[in-house]
Design an enzyme around this catalytic site. Structure first.
Site, PDB file in Angstrom:
ATOM      1  N   LYS A  31      -2.781   6.558   1.783  1.00 43.16           N
ATOM      2  CA  LYS A  31      -2.632   7.220   3.077  1.00 43.16           C
ATOM      3  C   LYS A  31      -1.757   8.468   2.919  1.00 43.16           C
ATOM      4  O   LYS A  31      -0.693   8.594   3.528  1.00 43.16           O
ATOM      5  CB  LYS A  31      -2.065   6.247   4.117  1.00 43.16           C
ATOM      6  CG  LYS A  31      -3.149   5.311   4.679  1.00 43.16           C
ATOM      7  CD  LYS A  31      -2.589   4.325   5.683  1.00 43.16           C
ATOM      8  CE  LYS A  31      -3.121   4.534   7.077  1.00 43.16           C
ATOM      9  NZ  LYS A  31      -4.519   4.116   7.278  1.00 43.16           N
ATOM     10  N   GLU A  71     -16.569   6.219   4.665  1.00 47.53           N
ATOM     11  CA  GLU A  71     -15.756   5.763   5.787  1.00 47.53           C
ATOM     12  C   GLU A  71     -16.225   6.409   7.081  1.00 47.53           C
ATOM     13  O   GLU A  71     -16.973   7.385   7.077  1.00 47.53           O
ATOM     14  CB  GLU A  71     -14.290   6.137   5.565  1.00 47.53           C
ATOM     15  CG  GLU A  71     -13.722   5.472   4.337  1.00 47.53           C
ATOM     16  CD  GLU A  71     -12.223   5.297   4.401  1.00 47.53           C
ATOM     17  OE1 GLU A  71     -11.711   4.804   5.425  1.00 47.53           O
ATOM     18  OE2 GLU A  71     -11.580   5.651   3.410  1.00 47.53           O
ATOM     19  N   ARG A  91       0.832  -1.210   0.000  1.00 51.20           N
ATOM     20  CA  ARG A  91       0.000   0.000   0.000  1.00 51.20           C
ATOM     21  C   ARG A  91       0.866   1.259   0.000  1.00 51.20           C
ATOM     22  O   ARG A  91       0.546   2.247  -0.664  1.00 51.20           O
ATOM     23  CB  ARG A  91      -0.938  -0.040   1.207  1.00 51.20           C
ATOM     24  CG  ARG A  91      -1.978   1.039   1.208  1.00 51.20           C
ATOM     25  CD  ARG A  91      -3.057   0.780   2.232  1.00 51.20           C
ATOM     26  NE  ARG A  91      -2.560   0.852   3.594  1.00 51.20           N
ATOM     27  CZ  ARG A  91      -3.275   0.517   4.679  1.00 51.20           C
ATOM     28  NH1 ARG A  91      -4.519   0.067   4.532  1.00 51.20           N
ATOM     29  NH2 ARG A  91      -2.771   0.619   5.875  1.00 51.20           N
TER      30      ARG A  91
END
Ligand SMILES: *Cc1c(COP(=O)(O)O)cnc(C)c1O
Length: 347
Positions: free
Chosen positions: A186, A222, A84
């Site tokens: 992120k 989310e 990721r």
């Protein structure tokens, strides 16, 4: 030096504590990464013109090392965090850290800070890898130099005294990410805009904000920085990954685990109206693993789930996942990676 004498595990919360050593590697734009080194934990020097400070060219990861019931120190699917971080690096124009180098670095930092890994059940060693554009750059463009660092911090158990369902507020004012943006990685810049909405929700008595999609303002994306799940008539639903949702490793693991247990799991757009009629809701991420949701409010309309108790499927999945993570349950999926540590009891 005995570790018991030094650290009061029972008073530990989810907050920052400096540890012994950190890892650092640097790489110039266009070069290949070379493995970095360990150094004492401490402040770093950085140019005020660094890309990360001026244009947010930065990423982070969050993972945990835990003391397993067998006494060893274990990581949960760390290769997923490495992959990721590499995806995020490509999105933000940074050189991706090779996954093998990432894993090796994580193991080194955890092993060197092994005395900070709490005993089983007393929390975890939170691991924070960061990748920043640290070279000076005046124009809006990728920085000439990059720094990959990892520091660690012991944290207490997320739920002290058992799981408590949380109350959430749907934001009708703010969105987290838009199609084509950076919501699926992120990126450090994704998080500051959520702080004020989340703080306001907290002062109104909610634990967090639920974000709906930025296009139709109808589908759940989310919960703060955690993924959302709900259960209706025994079927588990979670928002599909459309590019605006962060692909959580906890999320992916819950899906695999639930399917393995025989549940039907549906990944699709999850309408807030559907959720207000669901049987159970929970959110998922590394920090809490699973947080049961006791209530969701949108405007003046509030729905309570399971009489504000932990739902049966929520509990089952939480127990199964945390059981695998601490090796109480067998690791049928091959998710656990042991950290080789030469345990030192005296020095
Ligand atoms: C990190 C994060 C998650 C959870 O991901 P995990 O890999 O399960 O920890 C979910 N949503 C957002 C926005 C995140 O930043």
């Amino acid at each position: 030096m005995s570790e018991e004498g030094l650290i009061d595990w029972d008073s530990m919360t989810f907050s920052f504590t400096p540890t012994d050593v950190m890892y650092r590697a640097t790489c110039n734009q266009g070069d290949a990464w070379q493995p970095g080194e360990m150094e004492p934990y401490g402040d770093i020097t950085i140019s005020p013109a660094a890309g990360v400070l001026n244009y947010g060219q930065g990423l982070f990861e969050g993972m945990k090392a835990q003391r397993s019931v067998n006494g060893g120190i274990v990581l949960f699917r760390p290769e997923r965090n490495g992959a990721r971080l590499a995806d995020g690096a490509r999105r933000l124009g940074m050189p991706p850290v090779p996954v093998e180098m990432f894993l090796d670095a994580i193991e080194q930092v955890v092993a060197a800070n092994a005395r900070w890994v709490p005993p089983t059940g007393k929390g975890a060693l939170y691991i924070r890898p960061v990748l920043w554009g640290t070279g000076a750059i005046l124009g809006v463009a990728p920085a000439p130099e990059y720094t990959f660092m990892i520091y660690v911090c012991p944290v207490g158990p997320y739920f002290k005294g058992g799981m408590h369902p949380i109350a959430l507020k749907v934001s009708d004012e703010y969105h987290r990410a838009a199609p084509g943006g950076s919501g699926a990685v992120k990126a450090i810049g994704n998080y500051a805009p959520g702080m004020m909405p989340s703080k306001n929700a907290k002062s109104d008595g909610f634990a967090e904000i639920i974000y709906l999609d930025a296009v139709e303002h109808r589908y759940i994306e989310e919960v703060g920085a955690a993924n959302f799940f709900c259960v209706k008539d025994g079927v588990i639903y979670t928002p599909e990954l459309t590019g605006t949702i962060l692909p959580g490793i906890t999320r992916a693991s819950i899906i695999e685990l639930a399917i393995h247990k025989g549940y039907k799991v549906v990944e699709e757009k999850v309408d807030i109206q559907f959720v207000l009629e669901a049987d159970e809701c929970f959110c998922a991420g590394t920090a809490a693993v699973i947080s049961p949701i006791g209530a969701i409010c949108q405007g003046d309309v509030c729905t309570t789930y399971c009489n504000n108790q932990v739902g049966a499927i929520t509990r089952e999945l939480y127990d199964a996942l945390t059981g695998i993570q601490t090796q109480v349950e067998s690791d049928e999926f091959g998710w656990i990676r042991a950290v080789p540590v030469a345990e030192i009891s005296a020095e």
